[in-house]
Scaffold this motif. Structure first.
Motif, PDB file in Angstrom:
ATOM      1  N   ARG A  74       0.917   3.722  -3.260  1.00 28.88           N
ATOM      2  CA  ARG A  74       0.127   4.935  -3.006  1.00 28.88           C
ATOM      3  C   ARG A  74       0.312   6.006  -4.073  1.00 28.88           C
ATOM      4  NH1 ARG A  74      -2.731   8.439  -3.103  1.00 28.88           N
ATOM      5  NH2 ARG A  74      -3.464   9.808  -1.483  1.00 28.88           N
ATOM      6  N   ALA A 115      -5.471   2.472  -3.510  1.00 28.67           N
ATOM      7  CA  ALA A 115      -4.261   1.668  -3.338  1.00 28.67           C
ATOM      8  C   ALA A 115      -4.558   0.447  -2.474  1.00 28.67           C
ATOM      9  CB  ALA A 115      -3.151   2.509  -2.715  1.00 28.67           C
ATOM     10  N   ARG A 118      -7.159  -1.767   5.225  1.00 28.23           N
ATOM     11  CA  ARG A 118      -7.143  -0.438   5.843  1.00 28.23           C
ATOM     12  C   ARG A 118      -6.804  -0.543   7.331  1.00 28.23           C
ATOM     13  NH1 ARG A 118      -9.557   2.802   9.095  1.00 28.23           N
ATOM     14  NH2 ARG A 118     -11.173   1.324   9.613  1.00 28.23           N
ATOM     15  N   VAL A 161       0.847  -1.201   0.000  1.00 26.17           N
ATOM     16  CA  VAL A 161       0.000   0.000   0.000  1.00 26.17           C
ATOM     17  C   VAL A 161       0.881   1.249   0.000  1.00 26.17           C
ATOM     18  CG1 VAL A 161      -1.628   1.374   1.364  1.00 26.17           C
ATOM     19  CG2 VAL A 161      -2.027  -1.074   1.040  1.00 26.17           C
ATOM     20  N   ALA A 162       1.903   1.244   0.846  1.00 25.81           N
ATOM     21  CA  ALA A 162       2.807   2.401   0.916  1.00 25.81           C
ATOM     22  C   ALA A 162       3.534   2.614  -0.415  1.00 25.81           C
ATOM     23  CB  ALA A 162       3.814   2.211   2.043  1.00 25.81           C
ATOM     24  N   THR A 219      -6.200   7.851  -4.662  1.00 30.68           N
ATOM     25  CA  THR A 219      -6.454   7.915  -3.220  1.00 30.68           C
ATOM     26  C   THR A 219      -5.808   6.724  -2.530  1.00 30.68           C
ATOM     27  OG1 THR A 219      -8.489   6.613  -3.303  1.00 30.68           O
ATOM     28  CG2 THR A 219      -8.709   9.011  -3.589  1.00 30.68           C
ATOM     29  N   GLU A 220      -5.648   6.849  -1.231  1.00 28.62           N
ATOM     30  CA  GLU A 220      -5.098   5.736  -0.457  1.00 28.62           C
ATOM     31  C   GLU A 220      -6.052   4.544  -0.494  1.00 28.62           C
ATOM     32  OE1 GLU A 220      -2.876   5.173   3.795  1.00 28.62           O
ATOM     33  OE2 GLU A 220      -4.739   6.314   3.800  1.00 28.62           O
ATOM     34  N   TRP A 221      -7.345   4.819  -0.497  1.00 32.84           N
ATOM     35  CA  TRP A 221      -8.347   3.749  -0.537  1.00 32.84           C
ATOM     36  C   TRP A 221      -8.207   2.919  -1.814  1.00 32.84           C
ATOM     37  CZ3 TRP A 221     -11.260   1.261   2.754  1.00 32.84           C
ATOM     38  CH2 TRP A 221     -12.292   0.450   2.271  1.00 32.84           C
ATOM     39  N   GLU A 228       0.625   2.143  11.154  1.00 35.60           N
ATOM     40  CA  GLU A 228       0.931   3.569  11.360  1.00 35.60           C
ATOM     41  C   GLU A 228       1.000   3.909  12.852  1.00 35.60           C
ATOM     42  OE1 GLU A 228      -2.185   5.437   9.133  1.00 35.60           O
ATOM     43  OE2 GLU A 228      -1.069   5.341   7.247  1.00 35.60           O
ATOM     44  N   VAL A 241      -3.122  -1.221   7.766  1.00 34.82           N
ATOM     45  CA  VAL A 241      -2.323  -0.020   7.497  1.00 34.82           C
ATOM     46  C   VAL A 241      -2.398   0.930   8.683  1.00 34.82           C
ATOM     47  CG1 VAL A 241      -2.162   2.046   6.040  1.00 34.82           C
ATOM     48  CG2 VAL A 241      -2.461  -0.210   4.983  1.00 34.82           C
TER      49      VAL A 241
END
Length: 109
Positions: free
Chosen positions: A24, A33, A50, A20-21, A29-31, A57, A53
Motif C-alpha cells: 500500500r 495496490a 478488493r 496489499v497491506a 491508492t489502495e486500488w 478488515e 481485503v
C-alpha cells in the motif's frame, strides 16, 4: 462473461491480503495496490482482491460488518431452522392423521 466457479485457495487469499497491506505505501491508492497484487498473483479481477481485503478488515474488527464466523453461524442456524420447520410440518400432518383415525367410529363384528 467471467467464470464465477473459480475458487482460489485460502492461502492465496491470505497472501493477497497481506501483499496489499505491505505494498500500500508503494502505490498512490489502495486500488492500485490491489490491482498490482492481482496481476502478480494471477488473480482474474482486482475486484476479487478488493473483496478479500474488505472481508479481512471486517474479520479483524477494523471495518464494521458481519464477520466470516458470524456469517457461517447464521447459515448453520438458518439451515437448522429450515429442518426444524420441516420436521414440525411432518409431525403436524402425522398428528392430524392419527387424530382422524381416533375419531372414526369403530366397527364391531
Amino acid at each position: 462473461m467471467a467464470d464465477r466457479s473459480v475458487r482460489y485457495p485460502q492461502e492465496l487469499r491470505e497472501r493477497a491480503v497481506r501483499l496489499v497491506a505491505e505494498s500500500r505505501p508503494d502505490h498512490a491508492t489502495e486500488w492500485e495496490a490491489m490491482r498490482s497484487v492481482a496481476q502478480k498473483l494471477g488473480i482474474g479481477s482486482t475486484e476479487t482482491v478488493r473483496k478479500w481485503v474488505r472481508k479481512a478488515e471486517v474479520d479483524a474488527g477494523v471495518r464494521p460488518g458481519v464477520t466470516s464466523e458470524e456469517s457461517a453461524e447464521l447459515r448453520r442456524l438458518r439451515a437448522e431452522n429450515r429442518e426444524l420447520r420441516r420436521a414440525n410440518e411432518i409431525l403436524k400432518a402425522a398428528a392430524g392423521f392419527f387424530a382422524a383415525e381416533l375419531d372414526r367410529p369403530q366397527r364391531t363384528s
